[in-house]
Design a protein around this motif. Structure first.
Motif, PDB file in Angstrom:
ATOM      1  N   LEU A 161       0.833  -1.204   0.000  1.00 49.10           N
ATOM      2  CA  LEU A 161       0.000   0.000   0.000  1.00 49.10           C
ATOM      3  C   LEU A 161       0.869   1.256   0.000  1.00 49.10           C
ATOM      4  O   LEU A 161       0.582   2.226  -0.710  1.00 49.10           O
ATOM      5  CB  LEU A 161      -0.928   0.001   1.217  1.00 49.10           C
ATOM      6  CG  LEU A 161      -1.903  -1.182   1.333  1.00 49.10           C
ATOM      7  CD1 LEU A 161      -2.753  -1.047   2.593  1.00 49.10           C
ATOM      8  CD2 LEU A 161      -2.799  -1.258   0.102  1.00 49.10           C
ATOM      9  N   PHE A 168      -5.221   6.961   1.334  1.00 51.67           N
ATOM     10  CA  PHE A 168      -4.384   7.161   0.154  1.00 51.67           C
ATOM     11  C   PHE A 168      -5.206   7.551  -1.077  1.00 51.67           C
ATOM     12  O   PHE A 168      -4.708   8.238  -1.969  1.00 51.67           O
ATOM     13  CB  PHE A 168      -3.578   5.895  -0.137  1.00 51.67           C
ATOM     14  CG  PHE A 168      -2.425   5.672   0.803  1.00 51.67           C
ATOM     15  CD1 PHE A 168      -1.703   6.740   1.310  1.00 51.67           C
ATOM     16  CD2 PHE A 168      -2.055   4.387   1.185  1.00 51.67           C
ATOM     17  CE1 PHE A 168      -0.632   6.539   2.176  1.00 51.67           C
ATOM     18  CE2 PHE A 168      -0.987   4.177   2.049  1.00 51.67           C
ATOM     19  CZ  PHE A 168      -0.278   5.257   2.548  1.00 51.67           C
ATOM     20  N   SER A 169      -6.470   7.130  -1.119  1.00 51.61           N
ATOM     21  CA  SER A 169      -7.301   7.461  -2.283  1.00 51.61           C
ATOM     22  C   SER A 169      -7.620   8.949  -2.358  1.00 51.61           C
ATOM     23  O   SER A 169      -7.951   9.467  -3.428  1.00 51.61           O
ATOM     24  CB  SER A 169      -8.602   6.651  -2.248  1.00 51.61           C
ATOM     25  OG  SER A 169      -9.448   7.089  -1.190  1.00 51.61           O
ATOM     26  N   LYS A 203      -6.332   2.529   2.605  1.00 55.08           N
ATOM     27  CA  LYS A 203      -6.761   2.669   1.213  1.00 55.08           C
ATOM     28  C   LYS A 203      -7.636   3.908   1.042  1.00 55.08           C
ATOM     29  O   LYS A 203      -7.511   4.638   0.053  1.00 55.08           O
ATOM     30  CB  LYS A 203      -7.499   1.414   0.762  1.00 55.08           C
ATOM     31  CG  LYS A 203      -6.593   0.210   0.554  1.00 55.08           C
ATOM     32  CD  LYS A 203      -7.393  -1.031   0.173  1.00 55.08           C
ATOM     33  CE  LYS A 203      -6.483  -2.243   0.013  1.00 55.08           C
ATOM     34  NZ  LYS A 203      -7.257  -3.475  -0.302  1.00 55.08           N
ATOM     35  N   ALA A 235      -5.690  -1.954   6.718  1.00 52.26           N
ATOM     36  CA  ALA A 235      -5.458  -1.818   5.279  1.00 52.26           C
ATOM     37  C   ALA A 235      -6.598  -1.060   4.613  1.00 52.26           C
ATOM     38  O   ALA A 235      -6.369  -0.189   3.755  1.00 52.26           O
ATOM     39  CB  ALA A 235      -5.295  -3.197   4.648  1.00 52.26           C
ATOM     40  N   ALA A 236      -7.840  -1.351   4.997  1.00 55.96           N
ATOM     41  CA  ALA A 236      -8.989  -0.653   4.417  1.00 55.96           C
ATOM     42  C   ALA A 236      -8.948   0.832   4.763  1.00 55.96           C
ATOM     43  O   ALA A 236      -9.250   1.697   3.921  1.00 55.96           O
ATOM     44  CB  ALA A 236     -10.283  -1.285   4.929  1.00 55.96           C
TER      45      ALA A 236
END
Length: 249
Positions: free
Chosen positions: A156, A203-204, A200, A196-197
């Motif tokens: 990631l 970072f999005s 994400k 992790a979710a």
């Protein structure tokens, strides 16, 4: 043959066997003369192995305790495992497997590392090029959890052109990451999938948020992802920002 004669023969045989056994146990020809070392020995040499192992050995070819000998080898720094064999008439053969460090472990200055099997071990870190290794931190009995989290998060961060320099599982069970550029990210508590979710989502939106201020994600100085519906962001040269992780900036 009557009973008396049979008894005499039995006594004679027992004495003969006992005498042979005593001779074998005492004869200098069966004293351990050498130990052959095979396997991975890149971080140890004959001098260090001899100094650490030989003082702990006792007995000859027949009486030496192979389990204790194995434990003596495995107590040597860098040795992860050992298998010891007898080679007749007076030699031992040890097959060694060394630790392969995947990260430094614990506080700065500690001679602790964690290997590819997630096992914490102690050895001289000066034997390594420490600049190439990340530092992981957490309770020793949670090393497997920390290593797995690191392996899950690396892709990631790499997708954002960032590297993980440090990953910590705090005493309160919260996760903290420091990137190779020095940015500190407070990730909060959660499983590998939950963290992790959360990353994400972060970072999005990161590129769009940093672009508002004429920056790129490389300007990231810190972030707090422990907020329920967003995150707090620090950029180099910009005051603290609040971003909603569920909305487009």
């Amino acid at each position: 043959m009557n009973m008396a004669a049979a008894s005499l023969v039995l006594v004679f045989v027992l004495l003969l066997v006992g005498g042979v056994a005593w001779w074998l146990l005492r004869h200098p020809a069966f004293a351990i003369q050498a130990i052959t070392v095979q396997g991975e020995v890149t971080r140890n040499n004959a001098v260090t192995l001899r100094a650490n192992v030989m003082p702990q050995l006792s007995g000859n070819f027949f009486t030496i305790d192979l389990n204790r000998t194995r434990e003596a080898f495995e107590a040597v720094p860098w040795v992860r495992g050992a298998v010891v064999h007898r080679d007749f008439p007076n030699r031992l053969r040890a097959v060694l497997v060394e630790h392969e460090p995947m990260a430094l472990w614990g506080d700065d200055g500690a001679n602790k590392m964690v290997n590819q099997q997630s096992r914490v071990f102690e050895a001289n870190v000066e034997d390594l090029d420490v600049e190439t290794l990340p530092r992981l931190k957490g309770p020793d009995d949670q090393s497997a959890v920390v290593v797995q989290m690191y392996r899950d998060l690396v892709p990631l961060f790499e997708a954002m052109d960032m590297g993980i320099d440090r990953l910590e599982l705090t005493p309160r069970g919260s996760w903290r990451v420091q990137t190779e550029r020095g940015a500190l990210l407070e990730l909060g508590r959660g499983t590998e999938a939950e963290i992790a979710a959360q990353l994400k989502v972060f970072f999005s939106t990161l590129s769009q948020v940093t672009a508002r201020y004429g920056r790129t994600p490389t300007a990231l100085a810190g972030a707090d992802l422990r907020h329920k519906d967003g995150y707090a962001l620090r950029l180099r040269g910009v005051t603290t920002l609040e971003a909603d992780g569920n909305k487009k900036p």
